[in-house]
Every structure is written in C-alpha cells, then in structure tokens.
Design a protein around this motif. Sequence first.
Motif, short mmCIF file in Angstrom:
data_model
loop_
_atom_site.label_atom_id
_atom_site.label_comp_id
_atom_site.label_asym_id
_atom_site.label_seq_id
_atom_site.Cartn_x
_atom_site.Cartn_y
_atom_site.Cartn_z
N VAL A 21 0.57 -1.30 -0.35
CA VAL A 21 -0.13 -0.07 -0.32
C VAL A 21 1.27 1.77 0.07
O VAL A 21 0.75 2.13 -0.66
CB VAL A 21 -0.68 0.16 1.33
CG1 VAL A 21 -1.83 0.80 0.85
CG2 VAL A 21 -2.15 -0.98 0.97
N GLY A 22 1.98 1.78 1.22
CA GLY A 22 2.57 2.54 0.88
C GLY A 22 2.38 2.61 2.41
O GLY A 22 1.61 2.53 3.03
N VAL A 23 3.73 3.53 3.12
CA VAL A 23 3.87 4.17 4.41
C VAL A 23 3.21 5.81 4.25
O VAL A 23 2.89 6.14 3.26
CB VAL A 23 5.01 4.26 4.37
CG1 VAL A 23 5.88 5.25 5.79
CG2 VAL A 23 5.95 3.31 4.46
N VAL A 44 -4.16 7.04 5.50
CA VAL A 44 -5.49 7.47 4.93
C VAL A 44 -3.99 7.56 3.03
O VAL A 44 -2.70 8.70 3.83
CB VAL A 44 -6.13 8.24 4.71
CG1 VAL A 44 -6.99 8.92 3.82
CG2 VAL A 44 -6.63 7.71 6.01
N LEU A 45 -3.76 6.78 2.41
CA LEU A 45 -3.27 7.14 0.93
C LEU A 45 -3.16 8.52 0.66
O LEU A 45 -4.69 8.73 -0.07
CB LEU A 45 -3.09 6.41 0.50
CG LEU A 45 -1.88 6.25 -0.55
CD1 LEU A 45 -0.37 5.23 0.18
CD2 LEU A 45 -2.34 4.81 -1.59
N GLN A 88 8.31 -2.68 6.29
CA GLN A 88 7.48 -1.85 7.07
C GLN A 88 6.88 -0.97 5.50
O GLN A 88 6.18 0.04 5.98
CB GLN A 88 8.06 -0.13 7.66
CG GLN A 88 9.19 -1.26 8.92
CD GLN A 88 8.05 -1.85 9.90
OE1 GLN A 88 7.56 -1.66 10.17
NE2 GLN A 88 8.53 -2.69 10.34
N ASP A 89 6.82 -1.65 4.34
CA ASP A 89 6.03 -1.04 3.30
C ASP A 89 4.59 0.04 3.89
O ASP A 89 4.52 0.76 3.21
CB ASP A 89 6.02 -2.23 2.05
CG ASP A 89 7.21 -2.22 1.95
OD1 ASP A 89 8.19 -0.95 1.47
OD2 ASP A 89 7.43 -3.34 1.62
N ASN A 90 4.15 -0.97 4.14
CA ASN A 90 2.76 -0.20 5.09
C ASN A 90 2.60 0.47 6.29
O ASN A 90 1.43 0.38 6.88
CB ASN A 90 1.29 -1.53 4.59
CG ASN A 90 2.02 -2.04 3.29
OD1 ASN A 90 2.30 -1.37 2.56
ND2 ASN A 90 1.20 -3.22 3.10
N ARG A 91 3.95 0.72 7.14
CA ARG A 91 2.86 1.37 8.49
C ARG A 91 2.37 3.25 8.56
O ARG A 91 2.98 3.80 7.18
CB ARG A 91 5.06 1.55 8.44
CG ARG A 91 4.83 1.81 10.53
CD ARG A 91 6.82 1.66 11.09
NE ARG A 91 6.04 1.72 12.74
CZ ARG A 91 7.42 1.52 13.33
NH1 ARG A 91 8.21 0.45 12.57
NH2 ARG A 91 6.82 1.41 14.60
N VAL A 92 2.50 3.09 9.22
CA VAL A 92 1.64 4.32 9.93
C VAL A 92 2.97 4.60 10.76
O VAL A 92 2.80 4.68 11.27
CB VAL A 92 -0.15 3.99 10.68
CG1 VAL A 92 -0.42 5.07 10.97
CG2 VAL A 92 -0.70 3.68 9.15
N ILE A 93 3.31 6.06 10.39
CA ILE A 93 4.20 6.36 10.78
C ILE A 93 3.92 7.96 10.78
O ILE A 93 3.44 9.02 10.19
CB ILE A 93 5.53 6.67 10.30
CG1 ILE A 93 6.22 5.36 9.83
CG2 ILE A 93 6.53 7.53 11.15
CD1 ILE A 93 7.56 5.03 8.82
N PRO A 100 6.89 8.50 0.28
CA PRO A 100 5.94 7.19 1.59
C PRO A 100 4.48 7.78 0.45
O PRO A 100 4.45 8.69 -0.67
CB PRO A 100 5.32 8.44 2.41
CG PRO A 100 5.88 10.35 2.16
CD PRO A 100 7.38 9.14 1.84
N ASN A 101 3.15 7.75 0.87
CA ASN A 101 1.94 7.95 -0.24
C ASN A 101 1.98 6.96 -1.57
O ASN A 101 1.35 7.59 -2.33
CB ASN A 101 1.26 9.21 -0.25
CG ASN A 101 0.81 9.82 1.31
OD1 ASN A 101 0.26 10.01 1.75
ND2 ASN A 101 1.97 10.39 1.72
N GLY A 102 2.40 5.36 -1.50
CA GLY A 102 2.89 4.45 -2.32
C GLY A 102 3.23 4.57 -3.75
O GLY A 102 3.06 3.86 -4.45
N ASN A 103 4.31 5.34 -3.69
CA ASN A 103 5.46 5.75 -4.57
C ASN A 103 6.85 4.90 -4.64
O ASN A 103 7.70 5.18 -4.98
CB ASN A 103 5.75 6.95 -5.21
CG ASN A 103 6.13 6.72 -6.93
OD1 ASN A 103 5.71 5.69 -7.44
ND2 ASN A 103 6.99 7.52 -7.16
N ASP A 104 7.17 4.30 -3.09
CA ASP A 104 8.38 3.02 -2.72
C ASP A 104 8.09 2.50 -4.56
O ASP A 104 7.08 1.82 -4.39
CB ASP A 104 8.10 2.44 -1.92
CG ASP A 104 8.61 3.12 -0.88
OD1 ASP A 104 9.88 4.53 -1.24
OD2 ASP A 104 8.19 3.16 0.80
#
Length: 410
Positions: free
Chosen positions: A55-57, A62-63, A291-296, A396-400
């Motif tokens: 999904v992305g960090v 919320v993406l 940690q590709d989907n972690r909420v930070i 973050p927000n899906g572009n890794d």
Amino acid sequence: MSTPSFRDYLYAPDHPRVAKLRGLDARSYAEAAKDDSFAGPMIEGWKKLYPEPFVGVTSDGVLRDGLFPLAAARPGEEAPTSDMVAAAEKLLALMTAEQVERLSYAVDAHEWQSWANPEFMQHDTGLRLDELEPPVRDAALAVVEASLSPEGYALARNLMRINGFLGDLVDLPLLMNEYSYNFAMYGVPSESEPWGWQLFGHHVALNCLVAGSQLVVTPVFLGAEPDVIDHGPHRGVKVFKERIQWARELMAALPDMLRADAVVFEHMQDPAMPEGRLHPGDERHLAGCFQDNRVIPYEGIPVSSLPAAAVALLDEIVNDSIAYLPSGPRAARFREIREHYAETWFSWIGGWQGEDAFYFRIQSPVVILELDHHTGVFLNNHTPAPFHMHTVVRTPNGNDYGRALLRQAR
C-alpha cells in the motif's frame, strides 16, 4: 573528550557472538539465524509483515493520491534510461538461461518487498553476487552504476567494502564480504515501459524503478558498522560524516524552546518510550525493511517554524540524503521535497553535541529521511555509538518501488 574508536569494541576471537558463526556462509546462517536469540525474533516479526500487499507508508493510514503524476521529466531532469537499458542488456547477454530466470521477476512482483538490511539472508531473491563469476557480477554492478550518480555509486560500493572490512575484522568473510548481496531485476529493460532492479544485503539496499524519463530509487537503506576503514587497500574511507555534522549544526541553529519541541525523547534508550518504540534490530528506525505499509505519525516541529539558518542546513541534509540519484532526477526530487516544506516535520531523539549519538527524521507527504546511531551487532558497544549508523529513505503515499508511477502506466 576523545572520539570513541570502534576498535575499542572488538569482540575477542573466541567470544560466542562471533565464534559460533565462524565458517557459516549466507545460506547456512539463514537457517541458523532462525534460532538465534537476537535474529530469530526479528525474522519472525518480519515474516508476519512480508505477505502484506503493498500500500505504502502513510502518516495517518490514509493514502494521499495525486502526489506522483506519471509524466515526461522536465528538460535536464531526465533519468539516464538509455544507459540503464544498455547496461541491463549487457548483463542479460552474459548470463545463462537459468541465471536469467532466477534473476527476473514481473515489474509488479511481490518480491520487491523481500529486501532486508541484516547480514542474514531472509529471502534469497534474484542472484547472489558472491556466487557469480566476476564478469557477470561486474555487469550486475554496472547496472547499478548506470542508474546512480557517481558519488551515489561510490557510496554504495564503499559501504559494501566496509562490510567486507567488518567481515575480515571478526573473521566471518563467508558471511560478510564485499559482494554478499542479492541482485534482482523487475520487468523487461525498456526506454519507455517501467522496469527496475534491486540490490540488497548487509547495510546496503537499493530499489530502483525507471518509467520512461522518470526515476524512483526508494526504499533505500544505507548504513555502516564501523563507519571507517582504517587499514588495507581502502584505508581512509569514511561515510556520512557531513550529514551527521549538518544535523548537529541544525540543532544548534534552533532557538532553545524550538529545539526542545523537536526532541521527542531525550535519550536513545529512553524509559519514556512506549512499548515497541525501540525495535531490537531497527532500534529507533520506523521505515526500515518490511515496513512498506507502516503508519508513521508526524512528530517534532514543522519545518515552517525553522529559522533561515536551520532551513539552509536542512537543505544540505536533504540533498546529501538523495545524492545517490543522478543529477537530473536528483534536481527533480529535491524540488519535489522542497515544494512540500510547508507540510514537513523534523524530529530528534538523543543528544546533539560533541559525539552524542542521535536519531532524526524528516517527514512529509513525499519523503521520509531517517538517520539512527546504533548499538553494536558485530561490535560490542551496548549503547548507540556514532561509528554505527543506519539511514533510510522512503517515498510515502504509495510511490516506493515507483509503484504509483507503475499503476498509472498500466
């Protein structure tokens, strides 16, 4: 006060920490590590995270869409796509059919998320450089070189050499050497369609996707234990010196009250930290492997509150953190990051003067930059020290992995 030396923290050759690993290579240690008191729990934790679809960090779960449009790069900001394709095709031409099959994955394959930075090999993705014939190994590294800036490639290679230096110091050359890294390719090399490559192993992990003239190189993990080579053919190599100094100077440039607000925890191993905040391997890092989907959540102080002198130092840190990019994509990335300074936060853990160990994070909707001083893994310092550090760069927000660009391309 004298600067602490990593040589003050070398294990005795017969100490169980190193003696029990002697003679093991990456594959045999991959099995032994599962039962290791230090590595085993980390492996179990990461094993649970790895199957999650990407999904992305995010900062709040919320993406945020629309941050990374797929478009032709601005003039002068183009990726070195032609050079990358040429290097990749040369590599593929040198390989056997079996090697090509093991090396290659779909451009959106889940294996992108298999990278890790420890010395133990949790996922055997792609091919292992230290198992390849030198011409093939060098051709794989040429793909990396064609994709990065000269200084970025030099840094990656120096970190790989430090890994070999460490392996020699503790007499574990089969486990840690200059080429104990996995390399994989995703998609088909093309000047117009998305494709990429991945290099990962101890203290070096690079994930690179190119889509036409746009280049994304994240997640990136670069670290070193120790941070210097003090003898041998690469004597004099030292890494991250400027970034660490600029970070200290940035803290010094803050007014006292603002600096106090930036400090999330006063101590690197702070009793005030909530359970789980200090990870056994990542320590204070939040955006490391798996940690590709972690909420930070954002922490610290907004960059909009920084005085001009501190913003100038922030610019230096950001530029140095993305200096692995070729000049065109680096200019584009720096512009993108700077355009979001109004939404950027800066946070700190630890001291900032002299030789104090510290952690910092720069975080916005388009970037996460972390630097953390660590305790010893193959050195026996039990508190964080400046000669062992980890750095992370995320989009973050899906572009890794360039995933936002890939979704648009499809």
